[in-house]
Motif scaffolding. Structure first.
Motif, PDB file in Angstrom:
ATOM      1  N   LEU A   1       0.828  -1.209  -0.079  1.00  0.00           N
ATOM      2  CA  LEU A   1       0.005  -0.060   0.136  1.00  0.00           C
ATOM      3  C   LEU A   1       0.833   1.230   0.080  1.00  0.00           C
ATOM      4  O   LEU A   1       0.352   2.436   0.301  1.00  0.00           O
ATOM      5  N   MET A   2       2.193   1.324  -0.234  1.00  0.00           N
ATOM      6  CA  MET A   2       2.818   2.386  -0.261  1.00  0.00           C
ATOM      7  C   MET A   2       2.294   3.062  -1.736  1.00  0.00           C
ATOM      8  O   MET A   2       1.988   2.567  -2.660  1.00  0.00           O
ATOM      9  N   ALA A   3       2.388   4.271  -1.376  1.00  0.00           N
ATOM     10  CA  ALA A   3       1.828   5.283  -2.539  1.00  0.00           C
ATOM     11  C   ALA A   3       2.220   4.988  -3.869  1.00  0.00           C
ATOM     12  O   ALA A   3       3.378   4.905  -4.480  1.00  0.00           O
ATOM     13  N   GLY A   4       1.183   4.399  -4.824  1.00  0.00           N
ATOM     14  CA  GLY A   4       1.352   4.167  -5.966  1.00  0.00           C
ATOM     15  C   GLY A   4       1.688   2.627  -6.341  1.00  0.00           C
ATOM     16  O   GLY A   4       1.500   2.212  -7.418  1.00  0.00           O
ATOM     17  N   HIS A   5       2.045   1.848  -5.256  1.00  0.00           N
ATOM     18  CA  HIS A   5       2.613   0.746  -5.530  1.00  0.00           C
ATOM     19  C   HIS A   5       1.083  -0.353  -5.750  1.00  0.00           C
ATOM     20  O   HIS A   5       1.039  -1.147  -6.613  1.00  0.00           O
ATOM     21  N   TYR A   6       0.135  -0.112  -5.045  1.00  0.00           N
ATOM     22  CA  TYR A   6      -1.265  -0.644  -4.992  1.00  0.00           C
ATOM     23  C   TYR A   6      -1.842  -0.481  -6.434  1.00  0.00           C
ATOM     24  O   TYR A   6      -2.229  -1.481  -7.086  1.00  0.00           O
ATOM     25  N   GLN A   7      -1.533   0.816  -6.843  1.00  0.00           N
ATOM     26  CA  GLN A   7      -2.348   1.166  -8.185  1.00  0.00           C
ATOM     27  C   GLN A   7      -1.567   0.718  -9.337  1.00  0.00           C
ATOM     28  O   GLN A   7      -2.075   0.462 -10.462  1.00  0.00           O
ATOM     29  N   ALA A   8      -0.220   0.271  -9.038  1.00  0.00           N
ATOM     30  CA  ALA A   8       0.543  -0.465 -10.209  1.00  0.00           C
ATOM     31  C   ALA A   8       0.506  -1.815 -10.181  1.00  0.00           C
ATOM     32  O   ALA A   8       1.060  -2.489 -11.087  1.00  0.00           O
ATOM     33  N   GLY A   9      -0.451  -2.321  -9.248  1.00  0.00           N
ATOM     34  CA  GLY A   9      -0.745  -3.971  -9.495  1.00  0.00           C
ATOM     35  C   GLY A   9      -0.004  -4.719  -8.469  1.00  0.00           C
ATOM     36  O   GLY A   9       0.062  -5.825  -8.654  1.00  0.00           O
ATOM     37  N   MET A  10       0.385  -4.130  -7.492  1.00  0.00           N
ATOM     38  CA  MET A  10       1.192  -4.831  -6.256  1.00  0.00           C
ATOM     39  C   MET A  10       0.256  -5.472  -5.361  1.00  0.00           C
ATOM     40  O   MET A  10       0.208  -5.186  -4.357  1.00  0.00           O
ATOM     41  N   ILE A  11      -0.400  -6.455  -6.046  1.00  0.00           N
ATOM     42  CA  ILE A  11      -1.360  -7.226  -5.196  1.00  0.00           C
ATOM     43  C   ILE A  11      -1.547  -8.608  -5.252  1.00  0.00           C
ATOM     44  O   ILE A  11      -0.922  -9.280  -6.132  1.00  0.00           O
ATOM     45  N   GLY A  12      -1.799  -9.473  -4.197  1.00  0.00           N
ATOM     46  CA  GLY A  12      -1.689 -10.875  -4.424  1.00  0.00           C
ATOM     47  C   GLY A  12      -2.977 -11.373  -3.850  1.00  0.00           C
ATOM     48  O   GLY A  12      -3.912 -10.709  -3.313  1.00  0.00           O
ATOM     49  N   LYS A  13      -3.324 -12.838  -4.012  1.00  0.00           N
ATOM     50  CA  LYS A  13      -4.597 -13.548  -3.644  1.00  0.00           C
ATOM     51  C   LYS A  13      -4.364 -14.591  -2.745  1.00  0.00           C
ATOM     52  O   LYS A  13      -3.447 -15.360  -2.852  1.00  0.00           O
TER      53      LYS A  13
END
Length: 160
Positions: free
Chosen positions: A144-156
């Motif tokens: 959730l660092m600014a911009g990282h989540y928005q860049a797709g740094m997500i897992g399931k």
């Protein structure tokens, strides 16, 4: 003049919210772990660990692995490695919770927070999350660092 007063009031309100959020999530030194049941599970102690999963974070804004299968009742020790040159974090939650938190992080990039379902990891370092998955379902983890989540740094995470 009226616009300046309104902007000042908005600024004070946001500053108070940011401080309250930071204070709410900050872990105080020498304070025992205070585990709270979340929709996606609950924090746990090292002695409860069923297995360890290594999660790598990179500056390509990706986690490896990006998908995890967990059995209901398992307590996982996540060894969270930052293989990048910038700060990264792993935060476990539900999509709505992560969306809301990511929005706050964009507005307050230096916001401090520390919960059992988070690991904030400096470049080249390793962090740890110990989490008991005591609820079935599909959950997420993200940076959730600014911009990282928005860049797709997500897992399931799927808990069966």
């Amino acid at each position: 003049m009226k616009t300046k007063i309104i902007l000042a009031a908005i600024g004070l309100t946001l500053a108070q919210f940011s401080f309250a959020h930071s204070e709410q999530h900050a872990k105080k030194p020498n304070q025992p772990a205070n585990f709270i049941q979340e929709e996606w599970g609950i924090g746990a102690n090292k002695k409860e660990v069923s297995r360890t999963i290594v999660i790598k974070m990179t500056d390509k804004m990706r986690f490896s692995p990006e998908k995890l299968d967990v059995r209901l009742g398992e307590t996982i020790r996540f060894e969270v490695k930052n293989d990048g040159k910038v700060m990264h974090e792993m935060v476990i939650g539900t999509k709505p919770i992560l969306d809301k938190h990511a929005e706050l992080m964009l507005k307050n990039p230096n916001m401090e927070h520390d919960e059992p379902y988070m690991a904030h990891v400096s470049p080249g370092k390793t962090g740890e999350i110990i989490w008991k998955f005591n609820r079935k379902g599909n959950f997420d983890f993200a940076c959730l660092m600014a911009g990282h989540y928005q860049a797709g740094m997500i897992g399931k995470i799927e808990v069966k």
